[in-house]
Design a protein around this motif. Sequence first.
Motif, PDB file in Angstrom:
ATOM      1  N   GLN A 186       5.578   5.694  -8.679  1.00 24.03           N
ATOM      2  CA  GLN A 186       4.609   4.851  -9.468  1.00 24.03           C
ATOM      3  C   GLN A 186       3.202   5.004  -8.393  1.00 24.03           C
ATOM      4  OE1 GLN A 186       5.685   0.368  -7.661  1.00 24.03           O
ATOM      5  NE2 GLN A 186       4.136   0.408  -8.896  1.00 24.03           N
ATOM      6  N   THR A 187       2.020   4.370  -9.338  1.00 26.66           N
ATOM      7  CA  THR A 187       0.952   4.116  -9.461  1.00 26.66           C
ATOM      8  C   THR A 187       0.532   3.909  -7.619  1.00 26.66           C
ATOM      9  OG1 THR A 187       0.352   5.280 -11.122  1.00 26.66           O
ATOM     10  CG2 THR A 187      -1.480   4.221  -9.764  1.00 26.66           C
ATOM     11  N   GLY A 188       0.304   4.326  -6.437  1.00 34.28           N
ATOM     12  CA  GLY A 188      -0.126   3.466  -5.461  1.00 34.28           C
ATOM     13  C   GLY A 188       0.631   3.465  -4.947  1.00 34.28           C
ATOM     14  N   GLY A 225       1.793   6.461  -2.981  1.00 34.91           N
ATOM     15  CA  GLY A 225       1.632   6.773  -1.986  1.00 34.91           C
ATOM     16  C   GLY A 225       2.121   8.423  -2.011  1.00 34.91           C
ATOM     17  N   LYS A 226       1.852   9.108  -3.928  1.00 38.40           N
ATOM     18  CA  LYS A 226       2.426  10.624  -3.959  1.00 38.40           C
ATOM     19  C   LYS A 226       0.989  11.899  -3.280  1.00 38.40           C
ATOM     20  CE  LYS A 226       2.755   9.646  -8.238  1.00 38.40           C
ATOM     21  NZ  LYS A 226       2.610   8.057  -8.552  1.00 38.40           N
ATOM     22  N   GLU A 256      -5.943   0.585  -1.071  1.00 39.67           N
ATOM     23  CA  GLU A 256      -6.630   0.780   0.131  1.00 39.67           C
ATOM     24  C   GLU A 256      -5.453  -0.191   1.515  1.00 39.67           C
ATOM     25  OE1 GLU A 256     -10.748  -0.570   2.254  1.00 39.67           O
ATOM     26  OE2 GLU A 256     -10.378  -1.093   0.004  1.00 39.67           O
ATOM     27  N   ALA A 269      -5.667   8.595  -8.185  1.00 41.77           N
ATOM     28  CA  ALA A 269      -6.361   6.732  -7.471  1.00 41.77           C
ATOM     29  C   ALA A 269      -6.345   5.443  -8.507  1.00 41.77           C
ATOM     30  CB  ALA A 269      -7.196   7.537  -6.475  1.00 41.77           C
ATOM     31  N   ASP A 313      -4.717  14.343  -6.713  1.00 44.35           N
ATOM     32  CA  ASP A 313      -5.322  12.391  -6.910  1.00 44.35           C
ATOM     33  C   ASP A 313      -5.217  12.438  -7.971  1.00 44.35           C
ATOM     34  OD1 ASP A 313      -6.095  11.262  -6.048  1.00 44.35           O
ATOM     35  OD2 ASP A 313      -7.915  10.373  -5.434  1.00 44.35           O
ATOM     36  N   LEU A 314      -3.707  12.559  -8.943  1.00 44.23           N
ATOM     37  CA  LEU A 314      -3.323  12.101 -10.268  1.00 44.23           C
ATOM     38  C   LEU A 314      -4.553  10.702 -10.836  1.00 44.23           C
ATOM     39  CD1 LEU A 314       0.151  13.557 -10.726  1.00 44.23           C
ATOM     40  CD2 LEU A 314      -1.794  14.831 -10.826  1.00 44.23           C
ATOM     41  N   ARG A 368      10.112   7.987   0.968  1.00 43.69           N
ATOM     42  CA  ARG A 368       8.741   7.481   1.781  1.00 43.69           C
ATOM     43  C   ARG A 368       8.311   6.048   1.966  1.00 43.69           C
ATOM     44  NH1 ARG A 368       3.164   9.849   3.703  1.00 43.69           N
ATOM     45  NH2 ARG A 368       3.403   9.489   5.492  1.00 43.69           N
ATOM     46  N   LYS A 369       7.951   5.318   1.819  1.00 43.21           N
ATOM     47  CA  LYS A 369       7.786   4.037   2.008  1.00 43.21           C
ATOM     48  C   LYS A 369       6.334   4.043   2.910  1.00 43.21           C
ATOM     49  CE  LYS A 369       8.469  -0.593   3.826  1.00 43.21           C
ATOM     50  NZ  LYS A 369       8.745  -1.069   4.960  1.00 43.21           N
ATOM     51  N   ARG A 370       5.655   4.002   1.728  1.00 42.52           N
ATOM     52  CA  ARG A 370       4.012   3.758   2.577  1.00 42.52           C
ATOM     53  C   ARG A 370       3.581   1.582   2.913  1.00 42.52           C
ATOM     54  NH1 ARG A 370       1.435  -0.320  -0.369  1.00 42.52           N
ATOM     55  NH2 ARG A 370       1.177   0.319  -2.763  1.00 42.52           N
ATOM     56  N   PRO A 371       2.645   1.748   3.781  1.00 42.49           N
ATOM     57  CA  PRO A 371       2.764  -0.188   3.622  1.00 42.49           C
ATOM     58  C   PRO A 371       1.909  -0.660   3.104  1.00 42.49           C
ATOM     59  CG  PRO A 371       1.136   1.828   5.400  1.00 42.49           C
ATOM     60  CD  PRO A 371       2.375   2.561   4.637  1.00 42.49           C
TER      61      PRO A 371
END
Length: 819
Positions: free
Chosen positions: A290-292, A294-295, A141, A136, A133-134, A205-208
């Motif tokens: 980018q940050t957030g 989902g890496k 959320e 968070a 977790d580089l 990968r796309k996050r919601p």
Amino acid sequence: MGDSGDAVMARWLQSAGLQHLAASSTSSSSASTAGGGVDPRGGGGVGVGALGGGAGGGSLLPSLLMQGYGPQSIEEKQRLYMLLRSLNFNGETAPPSISEPYTPTAQSFGGGNSLEGFYSPELRGELGAGLLDLHAMDDTELLSEDVASEPFEPSPFIPKEMDEDDDDMLPGSQPGPSDNYNAVANEKESTARENNVAKIKVVVRKRPLNRKEVSRKEEDIITVHDSSSLTVYEPKLKVDLTAYVEKHEFCFDAVLDEQVSNDEVYRETVEPIIPIIFQRTKATCFAYGQTGSGKTYTMQPLPLRAAQDMVRLLHQPVYRNQNFKLWLSYFEIYGGKLFDLLSDRRQLLMREDGKKQVCIVGLQEFEVSDVQIVKEYIERGNAARSTGSTGANEESSRSHAILQLAIKKHIIVTDTRRQRDRDANESKNTKAVGKISFIDLAGSERGADTTDNDRQTRIEGAEINKSLLALKECIRALDNDQIHIPFRGSKLTEVLRDSFVGNSRTVMISCISPNAGSCEHTLNTLRYADRVKSLSKGSNTRKEQPTGPTIPSSKDSSSAPSYPMPIETEEIANQIQEKRPVETSRKAAENFTSNSSMEPDRNPVSMIPSYSNRGKEENGSSGLNDRERVDLNSSRISYNSKPQSVQSSANLQEEEKVTKVSPPRRKAYRDDKPERQSNYAKKDSGPETSRPGYKVQQAKQLQQQQRPTSASASQNSSRQSEKESSCDDVEIDAILEEEEALIAAHRKEIENTMEIVREEMNLLAEVDQPGSLIDNYVTQLSFLLSRKAAGLVSLQARLARFQHRLKEQEILSRKKSSR
Ligand SMILES: Nc1ncnc2c1ncn2[C@@H]1O[C@H](COP(=O)(O)OP(=O)(O)OP(=O)(O)O)[C@@H](O)[C@H]1O
């Protein structure tokens, strides 16, 4: 979706020996449909249709997956599962609506029972905030909590753990006949697998959308079309403040949407590589974004999942008998320095040994025999990281975390004294077999953080940028088979050096946020991924298609002009195909995108005739491997709205331009040599003297004239001359080969230069943007210039060697003629 779909479904089931399920499920499906029960995600027939190529069993499949109607025994479940997987592997998209409800539990396969902890939700909770977790962010959320707690299923492609009975075979004991059989089968299987795993794979990968984004009513601007393409709808404003949307389309090896589970990510990315780690492969899997985006969420479960499969494989007699063991290490790179996360953040040193192997001096490696232990080490490493970043999340966000799982062969030492030594220093008696490195890169945008004025912070940002650039540069250089690989560009690439050379595999997972506010970062991430991808194609094809240039099949040539090409153009097209056999579909798709986008092409180098780009755009799909064909086909499907005739004429225009920029020199193959040589022999005067190869040919002709042909020559001298002549032939062949290599290197150099120029132009365009950081500009420009210089120096050296060779040859032939 009606009866025809069910008929297709029934045929599939029959092919897997599950025909009896068709009958029972049809009745249940009618019942469930009557009750409004369709596809669990509401996709119903649509989803199934996609699976079945448009004629899937819309009503049958869901009922098959229902408790009580579907497969009853484990074997049946496995067969059905394999059937679904095979459909998916054949390039047809199994939508999440189908694969997810069926996701079997560890129990259903009877495997993984020793991994109870692995599946427990607490595990995820425990690891959630820690592993890799580089940086968070609490504003990320997400709505879908269930995705995070989804358990992994055991991989059906990794053999199950050995039964208790199998375990009584002692390590080092002789394998029985069935073991031998298994070993051979395993060997064959893994060779086949090795060939099937792309050298570089780029997955997006796309996050919601997360809660905050939803509450801000941010729009989801990314549409995933199929398993390999997506569109970004960039909201823009004209000068007169009218809003409009610019469309950006991308194709990758795989595009995973927000519905895709971590398990599927694992299957798409790491799982295929695991068996080949046991075959001396070094692999790297990294997440970028980018940050957030989902890496961490993506990377976090992968090492554990991989370890699970590796442990399972280790229990296979073929590996157990060879005394293969799994080792783990975990460290981070922060500000260009290395810290051991499993040894109180002790600073580590990097050294190169005599064999140019990178050693991280002092790095603690631990032998791990089960997943529970792996989990514990990971937690320990995470704790070290969070301790290191107490009070300042910044620190961790500016570091790269690297977790390595290595397979080593233990050498059994019988001598007691040496045995004692061995105990003292275990790792000295091991031999590296293969390894996989999981890297959670620092957020890609941090380096360009304009709000940070602190010099130290900016330097750190530049360091991150440097390493990301260096990573791309190395992948590019490797792909081009460049002599000089810029590993020294950053600590990260230096550390990863041995993972890139030799038999290596790289998986890059680009994580993207779907909200409009992240659009620019998302586009940057996708462009980076796109560049990495464009590097990978040539290499894969070159390496995996050793049979040389392939003749385009009628299917492949569908995008080529239907009328005959002028011979010269055809030759050039062939030539370019050999250089960069693929990259086409994506580039062509992008072209189409930029044509169809509402803003004029902003590519600053679009006016520059790009040799490599031409190749990419016009070369059709000849020389593609199967996977790439699938990619191409899918991209054709997604862009088939473009009329064929427009494509054809576009291709023709491209080729016409190529004729102007590229010399009409046909690339020679080894088999061509005699023909080429005789052609040269025919043309020995006039303008031909300026053609490459002329000098060599001239020398050869001279030698031919000088060879004693008189019948009166003594037998001895004739044998001597035969010997000489065959030596000459070898010599000439060698020179011709060098000549080819030189020309190929020159061609490559031109491609590289064009690419660098393109990047320089982009850099200039970026630096002109308000708020851009001069530090980034300077770092990147310096990197590009060194690359340019390195390329030129290497070409110059090759040229000098060749000149020298020609001179030698000339002197030699003169000497011979004066004899
Ligand atoms: N595909 C996904 N599905 C559900 N939740 C996700 C997904 N991807 C990310 N998240 C959630 O988004 C949040 C941010 O993700 P994560 O911490 O992995 O981002 P990151 O890219 O690692 O950020 P940073 O660079 O700051 O470390 C987390 O709460 C995570 O649980």
